[in-house]
Design a protein around this motif. Structure first.
Motif, PDB file in Angstrom:
ATOM      1  N   PRO A  55       0.845  -1.192   0.000  1.00  7.60           N
ATOM      2  CA  PRO A  55       0.000   0.000   0.000  1.00  7.60           C
ATOM      3  C   PRO A  55       0.887   1.250   0.000  1.00  7.60           C
ATOM      4  CG  PRO A  55      -0.586  -1.516   1.784  1.00  7.60           C
ATOM      5  CD  PRO A  55       0.737  -1.953   1.256  1.00  7.60           C
ATOM      6  N   LEU A  56       0.453   2.278  -0.710  1.00  7.48           N
ATOM      7  CA  LEU A  56       1.199   3.529  -0.802  1.00  7.48           C
ATOM      8  C   LEU A  56       0.262   4.694  -0.510  1.00  7.48           C
ATOM      9  CD1 LEU A  56       3.012   2.768  -4.190  1.00  7.48           C
ATOM     10  CD2 LEU A  56       3.970   2.494  -1.898  1.00  7.48           C
ATOM     11  N   ILE A  99      -4.943   1.736  -3.721  1.00  3.96           N
ATOM     12  CA  ILE A  99      -4.521   0.932  -2.556  1.00  3.96           C
ATOM     13  C   ILE A  99      -3.583   1.726  -1.647  1.00  3.96           C
ATOM     14  CG2 ILE A  99      -3.578  -1.239  -1.713  1.00  3.96           C
ATOM     15  CD1 ILE A  99      -4.126  -2.443  -4.482  1.00  3.96           C
ATOM     16  N   HIS A 100      -4.168   2.325  -0.619  1.00  8.20           N
ATOM     17  CA  HIS A 100      -3.424   3.211   0.266  1.00  8.20           C
ATOM     18  C   HIS A 100      -3.113   2.626   1.631  1.00  8.20           C
ATOM     19  CE1 HIS A 100      -5.700   6.283  -2.351  1.00  8.20           C
ATOM     20  NE2 HIS A 100      -4.473   6.161  -2.822  1.00  8.20           N
ATOM     21  N   THR A 101      -3.853   1.636   2.080  1.00  5.64           N
ATOM     22  CA  THR A 101      -3.662   1.097   3.423  1.00  5.64           C
ATOM     23  C   THR A 101      -3.563  -0.426   3.383  1.00  5.64           C
ATOM     24  OG1 THR A 101      -6.037   0.847   3.865  1.00  5.64           O
ATOM     25  CG2 THR A 101      -5.033   2.993   4.390  1.00  5.64           C
ATOM     26  N   ILE A 102      -3.108  -0.984   4.477  1.00  2.00           N
ATOM     27  CA  ILE A 102      -3.052  -2.441   4.587  1.00  2.00           C
ATOM     28  C   ILE A 102      -4.457  -3.022   4.455  1.00  2.00           C
ATOM     29  CG2 ILE A 102      -2.406  -4.368   6.097  1.00  2.00           C
ATOM     30  CD1 ILE A 102      -0.328  -2.444   7.373  1.00  2.00           C
ATOM     31  N   ALA A 103      -5.422  -2.364   5.079  1.00  2.00           N
ATOM     32  CA  ALA A 103      -6.808  -2.839   4.986  1.00  2.00           C
ATOM     33  C   ALA A 103      -7.309  -2.791   3.547  1.00  2.00           C
ATOM     34  CB  ALA A 103      -7.706  -2.000   5.894  1.00  2.00           C
ATOM     35  N   LEU A 124       5.694   1.702   7.650  1.00  2.00           N
ATOM     36  CA  LEU A 124       5.326   2.721   8.635  1.00  2.00           C
ATOM     37  C   LEU A 124       5.123   4.087   7.983  1.00  2.00           C
ATOM     38  CD1 LEU A 124       4.852   3.598  11.563  1.00  2.00           C
ATOM     39  CD2 LEU A 124       7.329   3.883  11.798  1.00  2.00           C
ATOM     40  N   TYR A 125       5.898   4.403   6.963  1.00  2.00           N
ATOM     41  CA  TYR A 125       5.763   5.695   6.285  1.00  2.00           C
ATOM     42  C   TYR A 125       4.349   5.876   5.746  1.00  2.00           C
ATOM     43  CZ  TYR A 125       6.733   9.370   2.810  1.00  2.00           C
ATOM     44  OH  TYR A 125       6.715  10.515   2.060  1.00  2.00           O
ATOM     45  N   HIS A 126       3.841   4.882   5.050  1.00  2.33           N
ATOM     46  CA  HIS A 126       2.518   4.982   4.458  1.00  2.33           C
ATOM     47  C   HIS A 126       1.425   4.829   5.514  1.00  2.33           C
ATOM     48  CE1 HIS A 126       4.458   5.074   0.616  1.00  2.33           C
ATOM     49  NE2 HIS A 126       5.082   3.953   0.888  1.00  2.33           N
ATOM     50  N   VAL A 127       1.654   3.978   6.504  1.00  2.00           N
ATOM     51  CA  VAL A 127       0.706   3.848   7.614  1.00  2.00           C
ATOM     52  C   VAL A 127       0.509   5.198   8.307  1.00  2.00           C
ATOM     53  CG1 VAL A 127       0.409   2.855   9.926  1.00  2.00           C
ATOM     54  CG2 VAL A 127       1.057   1.381   8.011  1.00  2.00           C
ATOM     55  N   GLN A 128       1.597   5.898   8.547  1.00  2.00           N
ATOM     56  CA  GLN A 128       1.502   7.186   9.225  1.00  2.00           C
ATOM     57  C   GLN A 128       0.809   8.240   8.360  1.00  2.00           C
ATOM     58  OE1 GLN A 128       1.952   6.458  12.528  1.00  2.00           O
ATOM     59  NE2 GLN A 128       3.078   8.366  12.690  1.00  2.00           N
ATOM     60  N   LEU A 129       1.182   8.321   7.091  1.00  2.00           N
ATOM     61  CA  LEU A 129       0.600   9.351   6.239  1.00  2.00           C
ATOM     62  C   LEU A 129      -0.882   9.105   5.973  1.00  2.00           C
ATOM     63  CD1 LEU A 129       3.372  10.244   3.646  1.00  2.00           C
ATOM     64  CD2 LEU A 129       2.876  11.259   5.858  1.00  2.00           C
TER      65      LEU A 129
END
Length: 257
Positions: free
Chosen positions: A140-141, A149-153, A173-178
Motif C-alpha cells: 500500500p502507498l 490501494i493506500h492502506t493495509i486494509a 510505517l511511512y505509508h501507515v503514518q501518512l
C-alpha cells in the motif's frame, strides 16, 4: 531477527559493514535498464552476497492499470525483471510491488477497469515470480504517490475482491503514518503481512524523528508477523547513519529481545 536497508546493490558492502543483516536491492535502473528501443534488459551485476528482498520493481513509465497497454508488454517487462532478480536473489526472495506511478489509474481510465487490470497484473507477477522461486508482496502507498490501494486494509480488501491468493502485503510505517491507519488494523491484519518497511518522521532514518516505531512493530509482532524489518528512508550518509538507525530499530522491536 534480520534487519536490512533498501539501497542500490552496489551499496551492499557498505550496508553490511555498517551492521545490516542484508541489503534490499532496488530493481529499476540497477538490475534492469532501458535498452534504447523502448524496452528493458538485465544489467550486469555480480553482488558478493545473494539478496533476500527487492524494491522499486516497475518503472513509472509502464502503466500497469491501463487496459490500453498491451498485457504482453507488461508480461515481457515482468519476465525480464524477474530473470534479473533471480540471478542475484536468495531462494524465496520477496519482491515488493509498490511502484506508485506505474500503478496509478489516472483520470483517463475508468476506476473499475483500472482496478481489474491491476489485479490481472498482480496475478501475472505472482505467477511469474513463483516460476522462479520468488514471491511478490503488495505494498500500500499513501495517496500522494498513487490513487490505488493506500492502506493495509485496502490491500487486503483488493486481494479478496479479486480472489487473489498467495500474495501477502507490505506494512510500511511511512505509508501507515501518512494515511493515519490505526495500529489496531495493523495488528489485526499482521497475519497477512509478508514484509515490513520502516522510517522515521519525514522519512529520515529511524531514531532521528518522532514516529511511533515501537508501537508499530509491537502491533505487528502481537498480530503474528515474525519476519525481517527493512529500513527505507532518505540518507545523507549511509555508512555514517546506518549503524545508529539499525540500533534504533532493534531497540524498538520486541522480537529483537
Amino acid at each position: 531477527m534480520p534487519y536490512g536497508v533498501i539501497a542500490s546493490i552496489d551499496q551492499q558492502d557498505v550496508a553490511l559493514a555498517a551492521g545490516a543483516d542484508y541489503l534490499e536491492s532496488t530493481v529499476v535502473g540497477v538490475l534492469v535498464e532501458e535498452d534504447g528501443e523502448g524496452g528493458w534488459r538485465a544489467a550486469q551485476v555480480d553482488p558478493a552476497h545473494r539478496v533476500p528482498s527487492f524494491a522499486v520493481f516497475v518503472p513509472g513509465s509502464l502503466r500497469l492499470s491501463d487496459p490500453a497497454v498491451p498485457i504482453a508488454r507488461i508480461r515481457s517487462y515482468l519476465a525480464t525483471a524477474l530473470d534479473a532478480i533471480a540471478g542475484v536473489a536468495e531462494p524465496g526472495a520477496r519482491i515488493v510491488l509498490g511502484s506508485g506511478a506505474a500503478r496509478t489509474i489516472g483520470p483517463d481510465v475508468p476506476v473499475e477497469e483500472g482496478r481489474r487490470r491491476f489485479a490481472e497484473v498482480v496475478v501475472a507477477a505472482r505467477d511469474a515470480a513463483r516460476e522462479r522461486g520468488l514471491e511478490i508482496v503488495l505494498e500500500p502507498l499513501h495517496a500522494g504517490e498513487t490513487d490505488l490501494i493506500h492502506t493495509i486494509a485496502e490491500a487486503a480488501a483488493f486481494l479478496d475482491e479479486h480472489g487473489i491468493e498467495g500474495v501477502k502485503i507490505v506494512a510500511d510505517l511511512y505509508h501507515v503514518q501518512l494515511e493515519a491507519e490505526p495500529f489496531a488494523d495493523v495488528e489485526h491484519l499482521a497475519g497477512r503481512v509478508g514484509h515490513v518497511h520502516v522510517a522515521d518522521s519525514g522519512r529520515v532514518p529511524p531514531g532521528q524523528g518522532d514516529w511511533p516505531l515501537t508501537e508499530f512493530l509491537a502491533a505487528l509482532r502481537r498480530g503474528g508477523y515474525t519476519g525481517p524489518v527493512t529500513i527505507e528512508c532518505r540518507w545523507q550518509d549511509l555508512a555514517a547513519e546506518l549503524p545508529d538507525a539499525l540500533a534504533a530499530v532493534r531497540a524498538a522491536d520486541p522480537a529483537a529481545a
